[in-house]
Scaffold this motif. Structure first.
Motif, mmCIF file in Angstrom:
data_model
loop_
_atom_site.group_PDB
_atom_site.id
_atom_site.type_symbol
_atom_site.label_atom_id
_atom_site.label_comp_id
_atom_site.label_asym_id
_atom_site.label_seq_id
_atom_site.Cartn_x
_atom_site.Cartn_y
_atom_site.Cartn_z
ATOM 1 N N ARG A 33 -89.735 -17.576 -52.328
ATOM 2 C CA ARG A 33 -90.125 -18.027 -53.660
ATOM 3 C C ARG A 33 -89.953 -16.891 -54.656
ATOM 4 N NH1 ARG A 33 -90.573 -23.612 -53.646
ATOM 5 N NH2 ARG A 33 -91.924 -24.315 -51.919
ATOM 6 N N THR A 34 -89.737 -17.242 -55.902
ATOM 7 C CA THR A 34 -89.653 -16.229 -56.949
ATOM 8 C C THR A 34 -91.055 -15.804 -57.357
ATOM 9 O OG1 THR A 34 -89.679 -17.859 -58.748
ATOM 10 C CG2 THR A 34 -87.516 -17.250 -57.806
ATOM 11 N N THR B 208 -97.707 -7.568 -48.542
ATOM 12 C CA THR B 208 -96.691 -6.596 -48.128
ATOM 13 C C THR B 208 -97.288 -5.559 -47.183
ATOM 14 O OG1 THR B 208 -95.530 -6.870 -50.243
ATOM 15 C CG2 THR B 208 -95.025 -4.895 -48.947
ATOM 16 N N GLY B 209 -98.496 -5.089 -47.508
ATOM 17 C CA GLY B 209 -99.148 -4.082 -46.684
ATOM 18 C C GLY B 209 -99.452 -4.564 -45.276
ATOM 19 N N PHE B 210 -99.693 -5.857 -45.124
ATOM 20 C CA PHE B 210 -99.984 -6.406 -43.803
ATOM 21 C C PHE B 210 -98.737 -6.958 -43.107
ATOM 22 C CE2 PHE B 210 -104.315 -6.261 -45.358
ATOM 23 C CZ PHE B 210 -105.025 -5.922 -44.219
ATOM 24 N N VAL C 265 -95.012 -10.412 -45.974
ATOM 25 C CA VAL C 265 -93.926 -10.781 -46.868
ATOM 26 C C VAL C 265 -93.080 -9.549 -47.165
ATOM 27 C CG1 VAL C 265 -95.327 -12.576 -47.991
ATOM 28 C CG2 VAL C 265 -95.123 -10.315 -49.059
ATOM 29 N N ARG C 266 -91.880 -9.793 -47.652
ATOM 30 C CA ARG C 266 -91.018 -8.727 -48.155
ATOM 31 C C ARG C 266 -90.574 -9.120 -49.558
ATOM 32 N NH1 ARG C 266 -87.278 -8.842 -44.624
ATOM 33 N NH2 ARG C 266 -85.656 -9.926 -45.796
ATOM 34 N N VAL C 267 -90.716 -8.197 -50.496
ATOM 35 C CA VAL C 267 -90.353 -8.471 -51.882
ATOM 36 C C VAL C 267 -89.019 -7.815 -52.179
ATOM 37 C CG1 VAL C 267 -91.051 -8.258 -54.288
ATOM 38 C CG2 VAL C 267 -92.798 -8.565 -52.527
ATOM 39 N N LEU D 23 -87.624 -11.911 -55.722
ATOM 40 C CA LEU D 23 -87.737 -12.912 -54.670
ATOM 41 C C LEU D 23 -88.677 -12.427 -53.577
ATOM 42 C CD1 LEU D 23 -86.567 -15.702 -53.897
ATOM 43 C CD2 LEU D 23 -84.892 -14.484 -52.486
ATOM 44 N N VAL D 24 -89.611 -13.290 -53.205
ATOM 45 C CA VAL D 24 -90.590 -12.965 -52.173
ATOM 46 C C VAL D 24 -90.271 -13.784 -50.928
ATOM 47 C CG1 VAL D 24 -93.029 -12.916 -51.553
ATOM 48 C CG2 VAL D 24 -92.339 -12.527 -53.937
#
Length: 410
Positions: free
Chosen positions: A336-337, A377-379, A382-384, A388-389
């Motif tokens: 998703r954006t 991100t820390g866990f 997800v990757r940004v 875009l995520v």
């Protein structure tokens, strides 16, 4: 069940608790955590052996001095675990506070007892004598706040013991009377680097230009060969050194990161984990540490159902950002954006009008989205990439797409 078996089981449970406690808090003092320190003190040998064998980390337990220190070594910088202010909502240290921490630590090594005023004066004179350090201005309130943040951090580690007064009073009153006792031995244990920075003899002007090189240099561990596991550049490294590095590099990330994705490993590391020896050690380490091993096609993680082995938990309602992060995962059924996620955040704020009051002002939706994505991100969920995520495989553990998996991971 016989008494002998009960004692064996009790010892195994205590060793497992000690291992997870040291992972969460690598420096444990008797004064701050008497129960945990006593457990680690009593079971120090099997705990020490576990860390040495699987991670190559050194555990030092000093019963008389009252502390246990696990020296975690990682070759790469990790910005996700900054020093934090124990006031002001646990905000991370900024550059100024890190500089003051180094100067304060250097000045504390020379005195067993000091006052806050004398220490501030010493820091001011030391910083003024260094061309690369901004002079500490004790007359500025912002400087005194930063100074007190450093002192409170050292106090939490047990390096400083407040014998009289309150360090907080120094923020509003320069003449405040506060007396400290200094534990210089513990102060020396704080630095977790195989090679002391002072041994590199690098000109100060070159530090910024050669930072990555210097990081490698202070992280160098002789036991693995010439370049601490980067054996593609070290043909002289033996097979024993290569295998030792493979074991330690994999397990360091496994116990220190929320999730270990195979795609982030080298081909050698993936092959090691896939081997019969690697799989056997993986399961044995999890059992001895009291973890539940979760294996997926994309990677592995160690689940601590008791939540002892981590300094941060997820899911957790301890902050608005963590709550928003968990709720936003439902919107991340596909990449998703950030614009899409901001709209989802706006709906959350509208749906719960009394929640997240600090994010109700100007730019609140964007700030809450950014903070929630930082949590995810820390866990490792997800990757940004730019705007875009992308959800990562472990994210499914906390959504309806993977029901029944709500455990907390290290």
């Amino acid at each position: 069940m016989s008494l002998t078996n009960q004692l064996v089981i009790a010892e195994r449970e205590e060793v497992a608790r000690g291992i997870r406690a040291m992972l969460a808090t690598p420096l444990i003092g008797e004064r701050g955590s008497p129960g945990t320190f006593d457990l680690v003190r009593r079971r120090r040998e099997p705990i020490r052996q576990w860390f040495d064998y699987y991670c190559g980390w050194t555990l030092t337990v000093e019963p008389r001095l009252g502390y246990a220190r696990l020296v975690k070594v990682r070759a790469a910088a990790d910005p996700s675990r900054p020093a934090r202010r124990l006031r002001s909502g646990r905000a991370p240290f900024d550059r100024r506070r890190y500089v003051l921490l180094c100067v304060v630590a250097a000045e504390l090594l020379t005195v067993p007892v000091t006052t806050i005023g004398l220490l501030a004066d010493r820091v001011g004179r030391a910083s003024a004598a260094d061309d690369l350090v901004t002079t500490f201005d004790v007359s500025a309130r912002a400087e005194r706040i930063a100074f007190v943040d450093v002192l409170k951090l050292l106090e939490s580690f047990g390096v400083l013991d407040v014998a009289d007064g309150d360090p907080e009073s120094f923020v509003d009153e320069m003449t405040a009377k506060v007396l400290f006792r200094v534990d210089a031995t513990l102060l020396l244990r704080m630095l977790a680097a195989p090679v002391g920075p002072s041994q590199l003899a690098v000109p100060a002007d070159d530090v910024a230009l050669r930072f990555e090189e210097l990081l490698d240099a202070v992280s160098y561990e002789q036991r693995y060969g010439l370049s601490s596991g980067r054996h593609e550049d070290t043909p002289n490294a033996s097979d024993v050194q290569r295998n030792l590095w493979l074991r330690h590099s994999v397990f360091r990330r496994l116990v220190d990161d929320p999730v270990l994705y195979f795609a982030e490993l080298t081909a050698e590391e993936r092959a090691y984990l896939a081997s019969p020896t690697g799989r056997q050690l993986l399961r044995r380490a999890a059992e001895q540490g009291g973890f539940v091993l979760e294996e997926r096609a994309e990677g592995v993680l160690l689940v601590d159902v008791d939540g002892l082995a981590t300094d941060e938990k997820f899911p957790d309602d301890g902050s608005n950002a963590k709550v928003a992060a968990l709720l936003l995962l439902d919107a991340l059924d596909e990449p998703r954006t950030t614009e899409y996620l901001q709209k989802a955040t706006a709906k959350l704020l509208k749906r719960f009008p009394r929640w997240a009051k600090t994010y109700r002002g100007k730019d609140g939706v964007r700030r809450l989205t950014v903070d929630a994505l930082a949590v995810l991100t820390g866990f490792g969920l997800v990757r940004v990439d730019a705007e875009l995520v992308r959800p990562l495989p472990a994210a499914a553990r906390y959504t309806d797409r993977d029901p029944g998996r709500k455990e907390e991971a290290t």
